[in-house]
Design a protein around this motif. Structure first.
Motif, PDB file in Angstrom:
ATOM      1  N   GLU A  26       0.681  -1.298  -0.357  1.00 18.44           N
ATOM      2  CA  GLU A  26      -0.169  -0.231  -0.247  1.00 18.44           C
ATOM      3  C   GLU A  26       0.537   1.889   0.313  1.00 18.44           C
ATOM      4  O   GLU A  26       0.601   2.687   0.629  1.00 18.44           O
ATOM      5  N   VAL A  27       2.147   1.429  -0.155  1.00 12.79           N
ATOM      6  CA  VAL A  27       2.669   2.541  -0.872  1.00 12.79           C
ATOM      7  C   VAL A  27       2.010   3.599  -1.900  1.00 12.79           C
ATOM      8  O   VAL A  27       2.216   2.590  -2.655  1.00 12.79           O
ATOM      9  N   HIS A  28       1.951   4.816  -1.972  1.00 11.31           N
ATOM     10  CA  HIS A  28       0.417   5.144  -1.894  1.00 11.31           C
ATOM     11  C   HIS A  28       1.285   6.149  -3.367  1.00 11.31           C
ATOM     12  O   HIS A  28       0.460   7.320  -3.676  1.00 11.31           O
ATOM     13  N   LYS A  29       2.493   6.962  -3.221  1.00  3.93           N
ATOM     14  CA  LYS A  29       2.690   8.039  -3.034  1.00  3.93           C
ATOM     15  C   LYS A  29       3.200   7.678  -4.149  1.00  3.93           C
ATOM     16  O   LYS A  29       4.168   7.617  -3.977  1.00  3.93           O
ATOM     17  N   PRO A  30       2.869   8.247  -6.117  1.00  2.00           N
ATOM     18  CA  PRO A  30       3.561   7.794  -6.488  1.00  2.00           C
ATOM     19  C   PRO A  30       5.150   8.372  -7.192  1.00  2.00           C
ATOM     20  O   PRO A  30       6.047   7.544  -7.487  1.00  2.00           O
ATOM     21  N   HIS A  31       5.790   9.116  -6.695  1.00  2.00           N
ATOM     22  CA  HIS A  31       6.956   9.469  -6.335  1.00  2.00           C
ATOM     23  C   HIS A  31       7.334   8.523  -6.045  1.00  2.00           C
ATOM     24  O   HIS A  31       9.259   8.140  -6.395  1.00  2.00           O
ATOM     25  N   ASN A  32       7.619   8.186  -5.095  1.00  2.00           N
ATOM     26  CA  ASN A  32       7.610   6.826  -3.928  1.00  2.00           C
ATOM     27  C   ASN A  32       7.694   5.900  -4.529  1.00  2.00           C
ATOM     28  O   ASN A  32       8.924   4.869  -5.086  1.00  2.00           O
ATOM     29  N   VAL A  33       7.029   5.291  -5.266  1.00  2.00           N
ATOM     30  CA  VAL A  33       6.359   4.323  -6.135  1.00  2.00           C
ATOM     31  C   VAL A  33       7.846   4.416  -7.738  1.00  2.00           C
ATOM     32  O   VAL A  33       8.064   3.143  -7.614  1.00  2.00           O
ATOM     33  N   SER A  34       7.762   5.709  -8.120  1.00  2.00           N
ATOM     34  CA  SER A  34       8.579   5.088  -9.041  1.00  2.00           C
ATOM     35  C   SER A  34      10.211   5.301  -8.926  1.00  2.00           C
ATOM     36  O   SER A  34      10.994   4.620  -8.940  1.00  2.00           O
ATOM     37  N   ALA A  35      10.390   6.330  -7.653  1.00  2.00           N
ATOM     38  CA  ALA A  35      11.468   6.260  -7.412  1.00  2.00           C
ATOM     39  C   ALA A  35      12.242   4.431  -6.851  1.00  2.00           C
ATOM     40  O   ALA A  35      13.508   3.747  -7.311  1.00  2.00           O
ATOM     41  N   ILE A  36      11.423   3.575  -6.025  1.00  2.00           N
ATOM     42  CA  ILE A  36      11.786   2.547  -5.437  1.00  2.00           C
ATOM     43  C   ILE A  36      11.842   1.544  -7.340  1.00  2.00           C
ATOM     44  O   ILE A  36      12.653   0.512  -7.061  1.00  2.00           O
ATOM     45  N   VAL A  37      10.504   1.414  -7.803  1.00  2.00           N
ATOM     46  CA  VAL A  37      11.512   0.939  -9.344  1.00  2.00           C
ATOM     47  C   VAL A  37      12.276   1.489 -10.241  1.00  2.00           C
ATOM     48  O   VAL A  37      12.977   0.532 -10.519  1.00  2.00           O
ATOM     49  N   MET A  69       9.715  -6.627   1.798  1.00  2.00           N
ATOM     50  CA  MET A  69       8.574  -5.841   1.378  1.00  2.00           C
ATOM     51  C   MET A  69       8.512  -4.705   2.487  1.00  2.00           C
ATOM     52  O   MET A  69       9.162  -4.494   3.816  1.00  2.00           O
ATOM     53  N   VAL A  70       8.214  -3.631   2.147  1.00  2.00           N
ATOM     54  CA  VAL A  70       7.946  -2.254   2.528  1.00  2.00           C
ATOM     55  C   VAL A  70       6.633  -1.616   2.617  1.00  2.00           C
ATOM     56  O   VAL A  70       5.721  -2.336   1.901  1.00  2.00           O
ATOM     57  N   GLY A  71       6.660  -0.979   3.719  1.00  2.00           N
ATOM     58  CA  GLY A  71       4.743  -0.317   4.151  1.00  2.00           C
ATOM     59  C   GLY A  71       4.957   1.096   3.931  1.00  2.00           C
ATOM     60  O   GLY A  71       5.597   1.482   3.216  1.00  2.00           O
ATOM     61  N   GLN A  72       3.565   1.279   3.924  1.00  2.00           N
ATOM     62  CA  GLN A  72       2.883   2.156   3.467  1.00  2.00           C
ATOM     63  C   GLN A  72       3.334   3.282   4.266  1.00  2.00           C
ATOM     64  O   GLN A  72       4.171   3.188   5.334  1.00  2.00           O
ATOM     65  N   GLU A  73       3.440   4.498   3.527  1.00  2.00           N
ATOM     66  CA  GLU A  73       4.660   6.162   4.154  1.00  2.00           C
ATOM     67  C   GLU A  73       3.654   6.078   5.556  1.00  2.00           C
ATOM     68  O   GLU A  73       5.126   6.443   6.818  1.00  2.00           O
TER      69      GLU A  73
END
Length: 237
Positions: free
Chosen positions: A26-37, A117-121
């Protein structure tokens, strides 16, 4: 595609680590998702997992994840489903969590099949993920803050995994361990992105990419690719 592009993609596939992945709960911030990818791609991960029960959030962050076409995102509706699928691949599941059972993230053997596995912000890892995981890990903190940004923490752990695997020679393969189907998909999608989009839009099968990086397809396939949308609709009507 030209020879240089073909060899670069082949080199990338040879270094891919199919038994290393990361799962976003449930990581929900697009900039975090993009950085992790981006970090996942940088260490040779070609496929990550994401748990997005909220469809609206899923659509929002999917576009961010899609900014990197070299990493696939497998979506799950629940933590249980995600961990069950990951463990079916004999992966150890590590969760970032400050608990009495947690160990320094550098003490883990990442040469084993591993999912981080990492969790929601805001809320962090869920109690369900904590109970289903194999090990809790922490990043030691010497300052006043108690945690790092989720994308920063992910990058630190992924690069420790890369360091260990590099020492073990897991990035020195001459040939890719990806399946023939996956290799063909990367060669077409990465070597011919415009044609791949047209083929996808028209529902055409993926052509074969030979060892020179060239497309081998029947005349009928090329004819369908060259049809305009207007002509195609007229033929189907």
């Amino acid at each position: 595609m030209n020879e240089r592009r073909y060899r670069r993609i082949c080199q990338m596939m040879a270094m891919r680590q199919p038994d290393l992945t990361i799962c976003l709960e449930e990581v929900h911030k697009p900039h975090n998702v993009s950085a992790i990818v981006r970090s996942a791609d940088a260490v040779g991960i070609h496929q990550i997992h994401a748990i997005w029960p909220d469809q609206n959030v899923k659509l929002s962050v999917s576009s961010a994840a899609g900014s990197n076409s070299w990493v696939k995102v497998i979506s799950h509706k629940s933590t249980e489903d995600a961990i069950s699928q990951i463990k079916s691949q004999n992966m150890q599941v590590l969760v970032t969590n400050l608990s009495e059972h947690a160990v320094d993230f550098r003490e883990i053997d990442y040469t084993r099949p591993t999912c981080i596995m990492v969790g929601q912000e805001k809320k962090g890892i869920s109690s369900k993920a904590l109970s289903l995981s194999d090990q809790h890990i922490i990043i030691p903190m010497a300052g006043m803050v108690q945690s790092l940004n989720v994308s920063v923490a992910s990058a630190l752990i992924l690069y420790e995994a890369q360091r260990q695997r590099q020492l073990a020679g897991m990035y020195s393969r001459e040939n890719s361990v990806l399946s023939a189907q996956e290799q063909q998909e990367w060669l077409f999608e990465g070597g011919y992105p415009v044609l791949a989009e047209v083929a996808r839009r028209k529902g055409l099968p993926r052509p074969y990419i030979n060892t020179q990086g060239q497309i081998e397809a029947e005349d009928a396939w090329w004819a369908q690719m060259q049809l305009t949308e207007k002509m195609r609709k007229k033929q189907l009507s």
